[in-house]
Design an enzyme around this catalytic site. Structure first.
Site, PDB file in Angstrom:
ATOM      1  CG  ASN A 293      -0.189  -0.118   2.502  1.00 24.77           C
ATOM      2  OD1 ASN A 293       0.548   0.785   2.876  1.00 24.77           O
ATOM      3  ND2 ASN A 293      -0.334  -1.256   3.185  1.00 24.77           N
TER       4      ASN A 293
ATOM      5  CB  ILE B 274      -0.030  -6.576  14.804  1.00 21.55           C
ATOM      6  CG1 ILE B 274       0.448  -7.389  13.597  1.00 21.55           C
ATOM      7  CG2 ILE B 274       1.081  -6.447  15.850  1.00 21.55           C
ATOM      8  CD1 ILE B 274       1.470  -6.700  12.729  1.00 21.55           C
TER       9      ILE B 274
ATOM     10  CE  LYS C  19     -10.937   0.067  10.905  1.00 17.72           C
ATOM     11  NZ  LYS C  19     -10.283   0.673   9.798  1.00 17.72           N
TER      12      LYS C  19
ATOM     13  CE  LYS D 197      -8.395  -2.909  14.240  1.00 14.34           C
ATOM     14  NZ  LYS D 197      -7.294  -3.331  13.376  1.00 14.34           N
TER      15      LYS D 197
ATOM     16  CB  CYS E  17       1.823   4.144  13.387  1.00 16.58           C
ATOM     17  SG  CYS E  17       1.512   5.697  12.605  1.00 16.58           S
ATOM     18  CB  ALA E  18       2.383  -0.736  10.571  1.00 20.93           C
TER      19      ALA E  18
HETATM   20  O1  C5P Z   1      -6.605  -2.068   8.997  1.00 17.76           O
HETATM   21  P1  C5P Z   1      -7.337  -1.407  10.126  1.00 17.76           P
HETATM   22  O2  C5P Z   1      -8.133  -0.224   9.690  1.00 17.76           O
HETATM   23  O3  C5P Z   1      -8.098  -2.369  10.985  1.00 17.76           O
HETATM   24  O4  C5P Z   1      -6.173  -0.797  11.039  1.00 17.76           O
HETATM   25  C1  C5P Z   1      -6.460  -0.155  12.243  1.00 17.76           C
HETATM   26  C2  C5P Z   1      -5.275  -0.262  13.176  1.00 17.76           C
HETATM   27  O5  C5P Z   1      -4.923  -1.650  13.347  1.00 17.76           O
HETATM   28  C3  C5P Z   1      -3.988   0.412  12.747  1.00 17.76           C
HETATM   29  O6  C5P Z   1      -3.463   0.998  13.914  1.00 17.76           O
HETATM   30  C4  C5P Z   1      -3.093  -0.703  12.236  1.00 17.76           C
HETATM   31  O7  C5P Z   1      -1.728  -0.422  12.475  1.00 17.76           O
HETATM   32  C5  C5P Z   1      -3.557  -1.884  13.064  1.00 17.76           C
HETATM   33  N1  C5P Z   1      -3.501  -3.176  12.339  1.00 17.76           N
HETATM   34  C6  C5P Z   1      -2.637  -4.171  12.781  1.00 17.76           C
HETATM   35  N2  C5P Z   1      -2.598  -5.387  12.139  1.00 17.76           N
HETATM   36  C7  C5P Z   1      -3.396  -5.620  11.066  1.00 17.76           C
HETATM   37  C8  C5P Z   1      -4.274  -4.615  10.610  1.00 17.76           C
HETATM   38  C9  C5P Z   1      -4.293  -3.394  11.262  1.00 17.76           C
HETATM   39  O8  C5P Z   1      -1.897  -3.953  13.740  1.00 17.76           O
HETATM   40  N3  C5P Z   1      -3.343  -6.783  10.467  1.00 17.76           N
END
Ligand code: C5P
Length: 404
Positions: A208, A305, A335, A339, A272-273
């Site tokens: 991305n 993660i 979220k 989460k 933040c990734a």
């Molecule tokens: O992709 P999404 O919108 O769910 O991402 C929200 C948060 O979750 C971000 O802070 C992203 O770094 C984290 N994330 C993660 N592992 C993933 C998808 C997202 O840590 N597989």
């Protein structure tokens, strides 16, 4: 700083100078010895007599004042200070400081003093956003000057945006009620940043547009506030910020493993990734040939993660990001709750927005509250975010009976 320390308070010319009177009063109340030095312009807004009455000390303005120089010379005054705070710091004064000018008493003291320096910038929003001021702020921050604020909101000139001097009580708590090394002294912060790459074959991948800039700026801002920082980064072309330990990874699975292998002792986790949600189910060991007219790629979910870290018993404080193309608040709230995070920062992404650009605007949400950070460069956004994290983290610890 703690009671009994000597604080040199520099006041420069801006309407926010009136707030510094309260600032001096609160520092006195907190048990500090306060001496005030004003620029000539500052005396047009507040009189030296006001500060003298509050601090009980003569106020100095002039470098060439024989009476004051005989009592305590400017070199001695600089040596006396355990901490040096310039509030408000006007755009002009920041420029003079950044360039090492010494054409009045306050700027001279900035060169002489070896004490830690903090500045609380206050100016019109356009002056704050001007490229010259941006550069000066970065120069000063790189030199270790602590930048407090500016706060966002209505300005005396009628404009609105970043540029207000933070309230006196906020400045006092930032300087007094944090450890000597910064707000996050003694704390360990882990961040993920950048994109991940999911291999299709040895030469192709799915990824991305994330540049990693926001995560790197945040890592730098946390390190500046005294945190031990571990930055788990996907493939980006950015230099590692000073004082930050960096672990490079490529795929989401590698990022996941690097996070969990190094999570012990982490107090705050910042996701933040832009982690790829899916990866090719069967990456080819050989370069795929274009033999057929159609090709189908089967994808499987990657681990989340951040959600996994947030689900840990006695896990760290968790702060995530939500990059959305629409329904920003709704998606971010979902979220935050889904989460199980302590805080989330949401931003719109798309053509020229969010990813791979220098500037960003964020809406920050936590259970029971929210705030907006207007469009600004990612480094100043990171500093503002770290301030918000400090508040939320401190509330979180108080609920658990600890302290930041
Ligand atoms: O992709 P999404 O919108 O769910 O991402 C929200 C948060 O979750 C971000 O802070 C992203 O770094 C984290 N994330 C993660 N592992 C993933 C998808 C997202 O840590 N597989």
């Amino acid at each position: 700083m703690e009671a009994g320390n000597n604080l040199l308070l520099g006041v420069t010319g801006g309407i926010a100078a009136y707030k510094s009177v309260e600032l001096a009063r609160l520092f006195r109340k907190a048990g500090l010895n306060v001496r005030v030095v004003m620029t000539d312009a500052a005396t047009r807004f507040v009189t030296p007599m006001t500060f003298q009455a509050i601090t009980g000390e003569a106020v100095r303005v002039d470098l060439f004042d024989p009476m004051h120089e005989a009592a305590m010379g400017h070199i001695e005054l600089a040596r006396w200070a355990d901490h040096f705070l310039i509030a408000p710091a006007s755009a002009d004064f920041l420029a003079r400081m950044a360039n090492g000018l010494a054409d009045d008493l306050l700027s001279t003291l900035c060169l002489v003093s070896t004490a830690p320096v903090s500045v609380a910038p206050a100016m019109n929003v356009n002056m704050w956003k001007h490229a010259a001021t941006r550069k000066n702020i970065e120069l000063l921050a790189d030199r270790g000057v602590r930048i407090l604020g500016p706060a966002v909101g209505e300005q005396a000139c009628g404009d609105s945006g970043p540029g207000r001097m933070p309230e006196a009580a906020e400045i006092v708590s930032a300087l007094m009620y944090s450890s000597a090394e910064g707000v996050f002294g003694g704390k360990k912060v882990m961040l993920t940043a950048g994109p991940t790459r999911e291999a299709v074959d040895p030469v192709r991948f799915i990824s991305n547009r994330s540049s990693g800039r926001m995560g790197f700026a945040l890592a730098e801002a946390f390190a500046r506030e005294g945190a031990e920082v571990v930055l788990v980064s996907g493939p980006v072309s950015l230099d590692t910020p000073p004082g930050v330990e960096r672990i490079d990874v490529v795929s989401a699975q590698q990022m996941h493993d690097a996070v969990f292998d190094n999570l012990s002792g982490v107090d705050l986790f910042v996701g933040c990734a832009a982690v790829a949600d899916y990866r090719p189910e069967h990456p080819s060991g050989q370069k795929i040939k274009k033999n057929a007219n159609r090709m189908e790629l089967s994808l499987v979910r990657n681990p989340d993660i951040l959600a996994e870290v947030a689900a840990l018993d006695n896990g760290p404080f968790t702060f995530g990001f939500a990059a959305e193309t629409g329904a920003l608040e709704e998606n971010a709230k979902a979220k935050l709750v889904g989460k199980g995070l302590h805080m989330i920062a949401a931003n719109l992404v798309g053509e020229g927005l969010g990813f791979d650009v220098e500037e960003n605007a964020l809406q920050v949400l936590w259970p029971g509250g929210e705030t907006k950070l207007p469009m600004q460069d990612k480094k100043s956004l990171a500093r503002a975010l770290v301030g918000i994290v400090a508040q939320q983290y401190s509330n979180h610890l108080h609920q658990q009976g600890g302290s930041v």
